[in-house]
Enzyme design. Structure first.
Site, PDB file in Angstrom:
ATOM      1  N   SER A 403       0.763  -1.306  -0.167  1.00 17.95           N
ATOM      2  CA  SER A 403       0.060  -0.048   0.013  1.00 17.95           C
ATOM      3  C   SER A 403       0.818   1.245  -0.087  1.00 17.95           C
ATOM      4  CB  SER A 403      -0.939   0.019   1.158  1.00 17.95           C
ATOM      5  OG  SER A 403      -0.329  -0.284   2.514  1.00 17.95           O
ATOM      6  N   HIS A 424      -3.650  -3.564  -5.201  1.00 15.88           N
ATOM      7  CA  HIS A 424      -3.712  -2.946  -3.832  1.00 15.88           C
ATOM      8  C   HIS A 424      -5.202  -3.159  -3.329  1.00 15.88           C
ATOM      9  CE1 HIS A 424      -4.034   0.623  -0.694  1.00 15.88           C
ATOM     10  NE2 HIS A 424      -3.486  -0.419  -0.257  1.00 15.88           N
ATOM     11  N   GLU A 436      -7.202  -1.241  -6.016  1.00 13.84           N
ATOM     12  CA  GLU A 436      -6.118  -0.160  -6.882  1.00 13.84           C
ATOM     13  C   GLU A 436      -5.276  -1.295  -7.950  1.00 13.84           C
ATOM     14  OE1 GLU A 436      -4.684   2.403  -3.955  1.00 13.84           O
ATOM     15  OE2 GLU A 436      -5.851   4.076  -4.690  1.00 13.84           O
ATOM     16  N   ASN A 474      -4.738   6.492  -0.525  1.00 13.11           N
ATOM     17  CA  ASN A 474      -3.958   7.031   0.715  1.00 13.11           C
ATOM     18  C   ASN A 474      -3.394   8.453   0.643  1.00 13.11           C
ATOM     19  OD1 ASN A 474      -4.469   4.708   2.237  1.00 13.11           O
ATOM     20  ND2 ASN A 474      -2.920   3.254   1.511  1.00 13.11           N
TER      21      ASN A 474
END
Ligand code: T1G
Length: 646
Positions: A403, A424, A436, A474
């Protein structure tokens, strides 16, 4: 080719709708149905009418793509009424899904037959509207108040067996649906009263009050569920015509609303995401068997998602004890699904039977796809891929679930780097829809297409992300949290920020969410970047973690928590710890707080777009909705005026 055709079998007419892909009620379909009623009412040789659909499903509803245009006649309420009051009885033969206007058409029929795997529903509230062709008024008369409230205000479809119990359908048909419906229509039918002529069931006022309070709590600012309840109450307490008029007026008003526009935006974005235009026609690599490296929370969740899709999984861990722990994690996941009624015991056992635990990488010699989900440490991941590069087939897809690390660094030195990709997942990986997909510059197009094919197999919302710190989600989360901390630094109370974001539609505010997940995860990530020599200014969160306040798991983070009580309590210790960093004086109301935080997300989204980390604004919206709890009925941080991009 007409989208509505009539065939005759003896005295039974069969009206077939053929409007791919889902027999949506376009203007042509509505006109064809009205014409069929006229034609068959005038045909002395016809005693009854069966309504079937070609292709994979019964009518899936009004044509959502027409919602931006003014409604064209014949309007659906009139179509349903024409069928309901036709001289010849109509029988709906349902396969696949009868949803929204599709179920409303079926409600206009005198009988509803369905295959065992069919489902019926009124999902309009998921599009920010309410049924617009009698769905509230007829369902209430057919199945009673409580069943109608559940069906309409949640928008959740019910499968045929449950629909039969509720009286929403009359019979489940085995074998050939069309033939069974024709046979049923040929019997001497004791015709039930049309629903519009039946009396409406009533319930005490207290039921409506209690239900309204429950829905308002769950809806968190979403309008349609409460307006749907109002339509149902009208349907129960006024005559059919007045209730139908009220429902239609509500539908037309909401259809033009911002929330409906946002939900339509998400509806179409979700359907476009799994099939990126740039990959159409690219050959996909085989996905027959898989492996996951690492049986911790993420690895077990990913393995469970693969098993849910029917894919066999080899779960690799470093030693037998870790393998056992990994298998135990999987067993817990499936046991939880059984407990929640999502899996039968037998299905859970079958899921587990498809997992082979091993410590031997040689077991992966013929594996099509391997997903690494080990500790978020570059050297550990590189060791895994060094072994995979030696034992796996050259065409095996090798993926990292990292991540925060740079996939290029993880794959450095890997033979055939074209088959490497970032996948991800979001925890819990068997529940969260977002995936992702992060290609490196060396990732082959075929590998990328295979990543999206995996996303489709797992029922995920896959979004392509470029390589930067935190990819799309993120990275925006970091910006969101920084803006929240900036507000606190300017004197806005922590609890006021959380309350504002809950009022905006999030389940939790940014500080409550960190206390739940743990402040130390992001702290360690920042410390790692600092250790690599980057200058990362100390955040308010750092101060708390250094003081041992990591969140609920340590009894306190941004808030205090009484033992055994997860309710956040504003903390005097936090005020003392952060006091020196706070310049009081900023007074913002909830709307201004939300604007600041969502605006910061949108600006970061603009940067992500301009850097090519995301391909389109709707992808960023999907990431936020399916990965970070952004309220769906707001459309996402980039939707509407908040984004200047096309
Ligand atoms: N209108 C237009 N297009 C639709 C559509 C619809 N209702 N439903 C699906 N599509 C398209 C979709 O965009 C995709 O297109 C293709 O069909 C396959 O969809 C008056 C006003 C039926 C369970 O909310 O739930 O009726 O990307 O990938 O996974 O009261 O589609 O291929 O070009 O989802 O097999 C209420 C929405 C409308 C149902 C099938 N109805 N659709 O799932 O295929 S409001 C709905 C679904 C209404 C009335 C009110 C699902 C499905 P493309 P898909 P799927």
């Amino acid at each position: 080719m007409s989208v509505v055709t009539i065939a005759r079998q003896g005295t039974i007419a069969v009206v077939t709708i053929d409007n791919p892909p889902v027999n949506a009620l376009s203007q042509a379909v509505r006109q064809g149905l009205v014409d069929a009623v006229s034609a068959l009412d005038g045909d002395p040789h016809i005693s009854a009418v069966v309504l079937v659909c070609a292709g994979r499903t019964f009518i899936a509803g009004a044509d959502v793509s027409e919602f931006d245009k003014p409604p064209q006649p014949p309007h659906l309420p009139d179509v349903v009424s024409a069928i309901e009051l036709a001289a010849k009885p109509w029988i709906a033969a349902i396969h696949g899904s009868a949803l929204g206007g599709g179920f409303e058409v079926a409600l206009g029929c005198r009988f509803r037959l369905a295959t065992a795997d069919a489902s019926v529903g009124l999902p309009e509230v998921t599009l920010g509207i309410v049924p617009g062709a009698g769905g509230t008024v007829r369902t209430l008369r057919l199945a009673g108040v409580e069943a109608a409230v559940d069906l309409v205000t949640t928008g959740k479809p019910v499968r045929a067996p449950r629909a039969l119990e509720l009286g929403l359908i009359d019979r489940i048909v085995e074998g050939d649906l069309r033939a069974a419906a024709i046979a049923f229509a040929g019997d001497a039918l004791a015709l039930p009263q049309p629903l519009s002529l039946r009396p409406a069931p009533t319930v005490p006022d207290a039921f409506w009050m209690e239900t309204e309070a429950a829905i308002a709590k769950r809806a968190r600012g979403e309008v349609a569920p409460l307006r749907a309840l109002a339509c149902l109450r009208r349907a129960s307490e006024t005559d059919f015509a007045a209730a139908l008029q009220f429902e239609r007026a509500t539908f037309l008003e909401l259809r033009a609303s911002e929330q409906a526009a946002a939900l339509r935006h998400v509806f179409f974005a979700e359907r476009a995401a799994p099939r990126p235009a740039g990959l159409s026609g690219v050959q996909v690599l085989p996905l027959r068997n898989t492996a996951v490296i690492g049986g911790g929370t993420m690895g077990a969740g990913i393995a469970a998602a693969l098993r849910d899709a029917g894919l066999p999984v080899i779960l690799i861990e470093r030693d037998d004890a870790a393998v056992e722990r990994g298998i135990a994690n999987l067993r817990d996941i499936f046991a939880g699904a059984v407990k929640r009624g999502r899996l039968t015991e037998a299905a859970a056992e079958a899921r587990l039977a498809g997992v082979t635990g091993s410590t031997d990488y040689a077991a992966l010699a013929d594996t099509d796809l391997v997903i690494e989900a080990v500790f978020e440490e570059l050297s550990v991941k590189r060791q895994v891929f060094e072994q995979l590069g030696r034992v796996c087939r050259p065409d095996a897809v090798l993926a990292t679930n990292t991540s925060y690390l740079d996939p290029r660094a993880i794959a450095e030195g890997l033979p055939n780097p074209g088959r490497f990709i970032g996948l991800h997942f979001f925890s819990p990986a068997n529940v969260m829809k977002l995936l992702e997909i992060v290609p490196t510059p060396q990732t082959a197009e075929q590998t990328l297409a295979t990543g999206f094919a995996l996303g489709r197999m797992l029922g995920k919302v896959p979004v392509r992300a470029g390589i930067c710190e935190g990819f799309i989600g993120n990275r925006i989360l970091k910006r969101y949290r920084a803006e929240a901390e900036a507000l606190v630094g300017q004197g806005v109370a922590i609890a006021a920020v959380d309350a504002a974001m809950r009022g905006y539609g999030f389940a939790m505010g940014p500080f409550e969410a960190q206390d739940l997940g743990g402040l130390d995860i992001a702290f360690l990530q920042r410390e790692g970047v600092r250790a690599a020599g980057q200058d990362v200014p100390e955040t308010l969160g750092d101060i708390l973690v250094r003081a041992g306040r990591k969140g609920q798991k340590t009894g306190g983070g941004w808030y205090d928590y009484k033992p055994g009580d997860r309710r956040p309590v504003p903390s005097e210790e936090v005020a003392r710890l952060l006091g020196a960093r706070i310049e009081p004086g900023l007074a913002l109301d909830a709307e201004a707080i939300a604007d600041r935080l969502v605006g910061a997300m949108a600006r970061e989204g603009e940067a992500i777009l301009s850097e090519g980390i995301a391909e389109k604004t709707s992808d960023i919206d999907l990431v936020e909705i399916h990965g970070y709890g952004f309220p769906r009925w707001r459309g996402g941080p980039m939707f509407g005026t908040r984004s200047t991009s096309t």
